[in-house]
Scaffold this motif. Structure first.
Motif: not given
Length: 102
Positions: A25-48
């Motif tokens: 689960q920890a490895f999956d969360q780490h990899i998921l953080c770098y995906t386009i979807g994870g980055q796009a959501i964070n950029y939309y919510r927080y602007g970075e």
């Protein structure tokens, strides 16, 4: 490790599950953080762009726990949860980026 569990009268299987972490689960969360979807959501919510350092630290922490007895794991996890709660209260909110509509 079996001797440790047999000799400790306060040990329960629930403690083993509660004060442990899943490497998968920890490895999956780490990899998921770098995906386009994870980055796009964070950029939309927080602007970075999302900083994935916390996920990497969590994965390393999980690896450290695997070799520790339950008492030490419990102490380490409780300390980490307290630190995480303190940091979360200091994090930027999405309300800092967006204006509330009427």
């Amino acid at each position: 490790m079996a001797d440790y569990k047999d000799n400790d009268s306060t040990y329960t299987e629930e403690d083993d599950k509660k004060y442990d972490c899943s490497l998968t689960q920890a490895f999956d969360q780490h990899i998921l953080c770098y995906t386009i979807g994870g980055q796009a959501i964070n950029y939309y919510r927080y602007g970075e762009r999302k900083n994935c350092k916390a996920n990497w630290e969590n994965l390393k922490f999980c690896l450290k726990l695997k070799s520790k007895p339950i008492e030490i794991r419990k102490k380490m996890i409780l300390e980490k949860e307290a630190l995480k709660a303190e940091q979360k209260s200091k994090e930027k909110s999405s309300l800092d980026v967006w204006e509330i509509r009427e």
